[in-house]
Scaffold this motif. Structure first.
Motif, PDB file in Angstrom:
ATOM      1  N   ILE A  21       0.838  -1.206   0.000  1.00  0.00           N
ATOM      2  CA  ILE A  21       0.000   0.000   0.000  1.00  0.00           C
ATOM      3  C   ILE A  21       0.871   1.254   0.000  1.00  0.00           C
ATOM      4  CG2 ILE A  21      -1.643   1.344   1.377  1.00  0.00           C
ATOM      5  CD1 ILE A  21      -2.912  -0.993  -0.097  1.00  0.00           C
ATOM      6  N   ALA A  22       1.972   1.222   0.746  1.00  0.00           N
ATOM      7  CA  ALA A  22       2.868   2.381   0.792  1.00  0.00           C
ATOM      8  C   ALA A  22       3.444   2.692  -0.581  1.00  0.00           C
ATOM      9  CB  ALA A  22       3.991   2.126   1.796  1.00  0.00           C
ATOM     10  N   ALA A  23       3.894   1.644  -1.291  1.00  0.00           N
ATOM     11  CA  ALA A  23       4.484   1.860  -2.612  1.00  0.00           C
ATOM     12  C   ALA A  23       3.453   2.423  -3.589  1.00  0.00           C
ATOM     13  CB  ALA A  23       5.063   0.545  -3.141  1.00  0.00           C
ATOM     14  N   LEU A  24       2.228   1.910  -3.548  1.00  0.00           N
ATOM     15  CA  LEU A  24       1.198   2.389  -4.472  1.00  0.00           C
ATOM     16  C   LEU A  24       0.678   3.765  -4.073  1.00  0.00           C
ATOM     17  CD1 LEU A  24      -0.764  -0.889  -5.279  1.00  0.00           C
ATOM     18  CD2 LEU A  24       1.072   0.221  -6.554  1.00  0.00           C
ATOM     19  N   THR A  25       0.689   4.069  -2.779  1.00  0.00           N
ATOM     20  CA  THR A  25       0.297   5.418  -2.353  1.00  0.00           C
ATOM     21  C   THR A  25       1.319   6.445  -2.833  1.00  0.00           C
ATOM     22  OG1 THR A  25      -0.796   4.499  -0.396  1.00  0.00           O
ATOM     23  CG2 THR A  25      -0.306   6.848  -0.367  1.00  0.00           C
ATOM     24  N   LYS A  26       2.593   6.100  -2.750  1.00  0.00           N
ATOM     25  CA  LYS A  26       3.629   6.992  -3.287  1.00  0.00           C
ATOM     26  C   LYS A  26       3.423   7.203  -4.785  1.00  0.00           C
ATOM     27  CE  LYS A  26       7.295   5.936   0.051  1.00  0.00           C
ATOM     28  NZ  LYS A  26       8.653   5.351   0.239  1.00  0.00           N
ATOM     29  N   ARG A  27       3.067   6.137  -5.464  1.00  0.00           N
ATOM     30  CA  ARG A  27       2.818   6.254  -6.901  1.00  0.00           C
ATOM     31  C   ARG A  27       1.603   7.135  -7.162  1.00  0.00           C
ATOM     32  NH1 ARG A  27       2.257   0.729 -10.258  1.00  0.00           N
ATOM     33  NH2 ARG A  27       4.383   0.523  -9.412  1.00  0.00           N
ATOM     34  N   ALA A  28       0.571   6.984  -6.351  1.00  0.00           N
ATOM     35  CA  ALA A  28      -0.662   7.753  -6.555  1.00  0.00           C
ATOM     36  C   ALA A  28      -0.445   9.248  -6.331  1.00  0.00           C
ATOM     37  CB  ALA A  28      -1.757   7.233  -5.619  1.00  0.00           C
ATOM     38  N   LEU A  29       0.431   9.591  -5.380  1.00  0.00           N
ATOM     39  CA  LEU A  29       0.621  10.996  -5.014  1.00  0.00           C
ATOM     40  C   LEU A  29       1.869  11.609  -5.642  1.00  0.00           C
ATOM     41  CD1 LEU A  29      -0.299  10.838  -1.208  1.00  0.00           C
ATOM     42  CD2 LEU A  29      -1.776  11.305  -3.157  1.00  0.00           C
ATOM     43  N   ARG A  30       2.449  10.908  -6.597  1.00  0.00           N
ATOM     44  CA  ARG A  30       3.722  11.342  -7.170  1.00  0.00           C
ATOM     45  C   ARG A  30       3.645  12.745  -7.769  1.00  0.00           C
ATOM     46  NH1 ARG A  30       5.560   7.026 -11.103  1.00  0.00           N
ATOM     47  NH2 ARG A  30       5.849   5.881  -9.153  1.00  0.00           N
ATOM     48  N   PHE A  63       1.570  16.391  -2.103  1.00  0.00           N
ATOM     49  CA  PHE A  63       1.653  15.581  -0.892  1.00  0.00           C
ATOM     50  C   PHE A  63       2.820  14.595  -0.988  1.00  0.00           C
ATOM     51  CE2 PHE A  63      -2.862  16.595  -1.583  1.00  0.00           C
ATOM     52  CZ  PHE A  63      -3.063  17.401  -0.476  1.00  0.00           C
ATOM     53  N   SER A  64       3.398  14.255   0.146  1.00  0.00           N
ATOM     54  CA  SER A  64       4.486  13.280   0.211  1.00  0.00           C
ATOM     55  C   SER A  64       4.107  12.175   1.188  1.00  0.00           C
ATOM     56  CB  SER A  64       5.798  13.950   0.652  1.00  0.00           C
ATOM     57  OG  SER A  64       5.654  14.563   1.927  1.00  0.00           O
ATOM     58  N   VAL A  65       4.669  10.982   0.974  1.00  0.00           N
ATOM     59  CA  VAL A  65       4.351   9.799   1.777  1.00  0.00           C
ATOM     60  C   VAL A  65       5.596   9.394   2.561  1.00  0.00           C
ATOM     61  CG1 VAL A  65       3.541   7.412   1.723  1.00  0.00           C
ATOM     62  CG2 VAL A  65       2.715   9.051   0.007  1.00  0.00           C
ATOM     63  N   HIS A  66       5.413   9.169   3.861  1.00  0.00           N
ATOM     64  CA  HIS A  66       6.517   8.777   4.728  1.00  0.00           C
ATOM     65  C   HIS A  66       6.133   7.478   5.432  1.00  0.00           C
ATOM     66  CE1 HIS A  66       8.365  12.823   4.290  1.00  0.00           C
ATOM     67  NE2 HIS A  66       7.100  13.160   4.104  1.00  0.00           N
ATOM     68  N   VAL A  67       6.951   6.441   5.251  1.00  0.00           N
ATOM     69  CA  VAL A  67       6.667   5.110   5.777  1.00  0.00           C
ATOM     70  C   VAL A  67       7.334   4.949   7.139  1.00  0.00           C
ATOM     71  CG1 VAL A  67       6.842   2.635   5.365  1.00  0.00           C
ATOM     72  CG2 VAL A  67       6.538   4.210   3.439  1.00  0.00           C
ATOM     73  N   GLN A  68       6.567   4.449   8.116  1.00  0.00           N
ATOM     74  CA  GLN A  68       7.083   4.216   9.464  1.00  0.00           C
ATOM     75  C   GLN A  68       7.790   5.459  10.008  1.00  0.00           C
ATOM     76  OE1 GLN A  68       7.027   1.305  11.571  1.00  0.00           O
ATOM     77  NE2 GLN A  68       5.419   0.637  10.183  1.00  0.00           N
ATOM     78  N   GLY A  69       7.196   6.613   9.717  1.00  0.00           N
ATOM     79  CA  GLY A  69       7.786   7.867  10.170  1.00  0.00           C
ATOM     80  C   GLY A  69       7.202   8.286  11.504  1.00  0.00           C
ATOM     81  N   GLY A  70       7.273   9.563  11.774  1.00  0.00           N
ATOM     82  CA  GLY A  70       6.708  10.075  13.022  1.00  0.00           C
ATOM     83  C   GLY A  70       7.666   9.905  14.166  1.00  0.00           C
ATOM     84  N   ALA A  95      -5.748  -0.435 -10.059  1.00  0.00           N
ATOM     85  CA  ALA A  95      -6.986  -0.107  -9.356  1.00  0.00           C
ATOM     86  C   ALA A  95      -6.706   0.366  -7.936  1.00  0.00           C
ATOM     87  CB  ALA A  95      -7.918  -1.318  -9.339  1.00  0.00           C
ATOM     88  N   VAL A  96      -5.724  -0.256  -7.268  1.00  0.00           N
ATOM     89  CA  VAL A  96      -5.379   0.157  -5.913  1.00  0.00           C
ATOM     90  C   VAL A  96      -4.808   1.571  -5.921  1.00  0.00           C
ATOM     91  CG1 VAL A  96      -3.956  -0.342  -3.891  1.00  0.00           C
ATOM     92  CG2 VAL A  96      -4.986  -2.220  -5.164  1.00  0.00           C
ATOM     93  N   THR A  97      -3.949   1.869  -6.895  1.00  0.00           N
ATOM     94  CA  THR A  97      -3.380   3.214  -7.006  1.00  0.00           C
ATOM     95  C   THR A  97      -4.471   4.253  -7.189  1.00  0.00           C
ATOM     96  OG1 THR A  97      -1.362   2.303  -7.993  1.00  0.00           O
ATOM     97  CG2 THR A  97      -1.762   4.653  -8.302  1.00  0.00           C
ATOM     98  N   GLU A  98      -5.425   3.966  -8.072  1.00  0.00           N
ATOM     99  CA  GLU A  98      -6.538   4.888  -8.300  1.00  0.00           C
ATOM    100  C   GLU A  98      -7.380   5.052  -7.043  1.00  0.00           C
ATOM    101  OE1 GLU A  98     -10.407   5.349 -11.312  1.00  0.00           O
ATOM    102  OE2 GLU A  98      -8.959   3.731 -11.575  1.00  0.00           O
ATOM    103  N   ARG A  99      -7.580   3.942  -6.340  1.00  0.00           N
ATOM    104  CA  ARG A  99      -8.369   3.984  -5.108  1.00  0.00           C
ATOM    105  C   ARG A  99      -7.683   4.853  -4.051  1.00  0.00           C
ATOM    106  NH1 ARG A  99     -12.614   4.087  -1.799  1.00  0.00           N
ATOM    107  NH2 ARG A  99     -12.532   2.667  -0.032  1.00  0.00           N
ATOM    108  N   MET A 100      -6.365   4.705  -3.885  1.00  0.00           N
ATOM    109  CA  MET A 100      -5.644   5.500  -2.901  1.00  0.00           C
ATOM    110  C   MET A 100      -5.702   6.978  -3.260  1.00  0.00           C
ATOM    111  SD  MET A 100      -4.882   3.249  -0.740  1.00  0.00           S
ATOM    112  CE  MET A 100      -4.096   4.392   0.390  1.00  0.00           C
ATOM    113  N   PHE A 101      -5.550   7.295  -4.522  1.00  0.00           N
ATOM    114  CA  PHE A 101      -5.641   8.696  -4.951  1.00  0.00           C
ATOM    115  C   PHE A 101      -7.026   9.249  -4.670  1.00  0.00           C
ATOM    116  CE2 PHE A 101      -6.492  12.097  -7.934  1.00  0.00           C
ATOM    117  CZ  PHE A 101      -5.325  12.842  -7.909  1.00  0.00           C
ATOM    118  N   GLY A 102      -8.055   8.448  -4.985  1.00  0.00           N
ATOM    119  CA  GLY A 102      -9.431   8.906  -4.793  1.00  0.00           C
ATOM    120  C   GLY A 102      -9.809   9.070  -3.337  1.00  0.00           C
ATOM    121  N   MET A 103      -9.171   8.297  -2.446  1.00  0.00           N
ATOM    122  CA  MET A 103      -9.482   8.413  -1.025  1.00  0.00           C
ATOM    123  C   MET A 103      -8.758   9.584  -0.377  1.00  0.00           C
ATOM    124  SD  MET A 103      -9.756   4.602   0.618  1.00  0.00           S
ATOM    125  CE  MET A 103      -8.073   4.137   0.202  1.00  0.00           C
TER     126      MET A 103
END
Length: 440
Positions: free
Chosen positions: A288-297, A301-308, A421-429
């Motif tokens: 999901i992290a990899a596809l979310t990065k692809r969706a928001l490329r 917005f930027s995606v940070h995995v196991q951050g915080g 489809a997952v990439t599109e779904r993440m972008f849409g959400m």
């Protein structure tokens, strides 16, 4: 070679007799070998029961997917996305290969993997064949070479003279010169790792064509030194513009030999056989992290995995030590501001249609409330894999958090159509909600 395929929490029969029961069960000797390989894996608990459980007449898989191979037998464990739907193992195997490809960045290519998954090949067969095909293609194009330091006693000077050796060991040999020079050779750290991987996979390959390719590779790598698996030169490998085309092969070799993705704290070599195991929670998160990065490329917005890494509590008194550190799966940031926290859960929720909570764990809700407060984040999301029990449409439920303005969203994502489809779904959400505060 006895092979069985099961799904998460599925079982394979074990024959209590000495000779087994044909292809319908593992012998006790084979089962013991698989259990030993499971216990030797770096992700195993003390007795390996988080990977395989021994019930005498059967062995039960845990929530890990992949392959355990021991001498004369192998067990393939596939994900169980939807228990309400009956899906062929070939389709599930192909989906697992694609998830591994996306999550690990292996760049395997969908076409060849899909073709092999539709056949009777196991996950291990597929990955070995993909590695052998790609390595053979690159080797035929030419092996990467580097200038390596050499020392030799020659009749004429080549390179520089080793003065100390010349006037000690060769003091009585005036016909020989102690030379130090550089030669362009293929005996590099990268190819030593490739050769070790070929030797390992040759012992486990089953398909005749795959064995033939691995044997050809052993011939092509004849001039490369053999290195013990426990002493491979990982730190000496440098991927640069001269060997960039070998990057994917290097990643595959790490997958087989080092298991870096599976357990970064333990460099374990499979002395009992090959074990390629992936906890589904971690694999789902990485996918999901990899596809979310692809969706928001192409967005702001930027995606940070196991951050915080923020802490929940601080001790009162002089010490003031912080306690209970948090590691959200995904942080979505706009600049430096956290605008969404996503936590992925490989769980089957919503089994009971009369349950108003949809089967969501109260502990998961508390966790997300803490994230919302700690990270001053207006949107937090629990993301689950979709299944038929949730209905034809993916789940979208929104809740306001009391005594605050934050919102918790409980959603599902359908993995069956694939990564597009997952990439599109993440972008849409994510994007519409954050940009325009669009309702679900």
């Amino acid at each position: 070679m006895t092979h069985h395929t099961v799904h998460e929490w599925g079982s394979a029969s074990v024959c209590t007799g000495a000779s087994g029961n044909g292809s319908h069960a593992f012998t006790r000797t084979q089962a013991n070998a698989l259990l030993a390989a499971a216990r030797a894996h770096p992700l195993a608990n003390q007795h390996g029961t988080n990977i395989l459980i021994d019930r005498h007449s059967e062995i039960i898989a845990g929530q890990m997917v992949g392959v355990i191979a021991a001498p004369g037998c192998s067990l393939e464990i596939l994900p169980k996305i939807d228990s309400d739907a009956i899906e062929p193992d070939t389709a599930m195997r192909h989906r697992l290969v694609r998830m591994l490809d996306i999550a690990l960045g292996l760049e395997l290519g969908n076409g060849q993997a899909a073709t092999m998954a539709r056949q009777t090949d196991t996950l291990l067969d597929i990955l070995i064949r993909l590695f052998a095909d790609r390595l053979l293609a690159e080797a035929r194009r030419g092996l990467p070479r580097a200038y390596l330091a050499q020392e030799d006693d020659l009749p004429s000077l080549r390179g520089r003279l080793d003065v100390r050796r010349q006037f000690t060991a060769l003091a009585v040999r005036p016909d020989r010169l102690a030379c130090r020079y550089d030669s362009l050779l293929a005996d590099t750290a990268l190819l030593r790792i490739m050769k070790a991987c070929v030797a390992l996979l040759r012992r486990h390959a089953r398909a005749i064509e795959t064995v033939r390719r691995l044997d050809e590779l052993r011939f092509l790598l004849t001039d490369v030194s053999d290195v013990p698996p426990t002493n491979l030169p990982w730190s000496q490998v440098r991927i640069d513009r001269t060997n960039r085309r070998w990057e994917t092969l290097f990643g595959l070799a790490r997958l087989f030999l080092k298991r870096e993705w599976q357990a970064t704290h333990h460099d374990h070599y499979a002395q009992h056989g090959i074990t390629l195991l992936f906890p589904m929670n971690d694999l789902f998160e990485a996918y999901i992290a990899a596809l979310t990065k692809r969706a928001l490329r192409s967005t702001e917005f930027s995606v940070h995995v196991q951050g915080g890494g923020l802490f929940c509590l601080i001790e009162e008194g002089e010490t003031g030590r912080q306690r209970f550190q948090t590691k959200p799966d995904l942080l979505i940031k706009q600049g430096k501001e956290v605008v969404m926290v996503i936590d992925t859960k490989w769980k089957r929720i919503g089994r009971n249609p009369e349950d108003a909570k949809r089967g969501v764990s109260q502990a998961d809700v508390y966790q997300m409330m803490a994230y919302a407060r700690l990270y001053h984040c207006p949107d937090v999301m629990l993301l689950y894999p979709h299944h038929a029990g949730l209905g034809d449409h993916t789940l979208n439920a929104a809740y306001g958090i009391l005594a605050g303005t934050e919102r918790l969203r409980v959603t599902s994502v359908d993995l069956i159509p694939g990564e597009a489809a997952v990439t599109e779904r993440m972008f849409g959400m994510i994007v519409p909600s954050l940009i325009s505060n669009a309702p679900l």
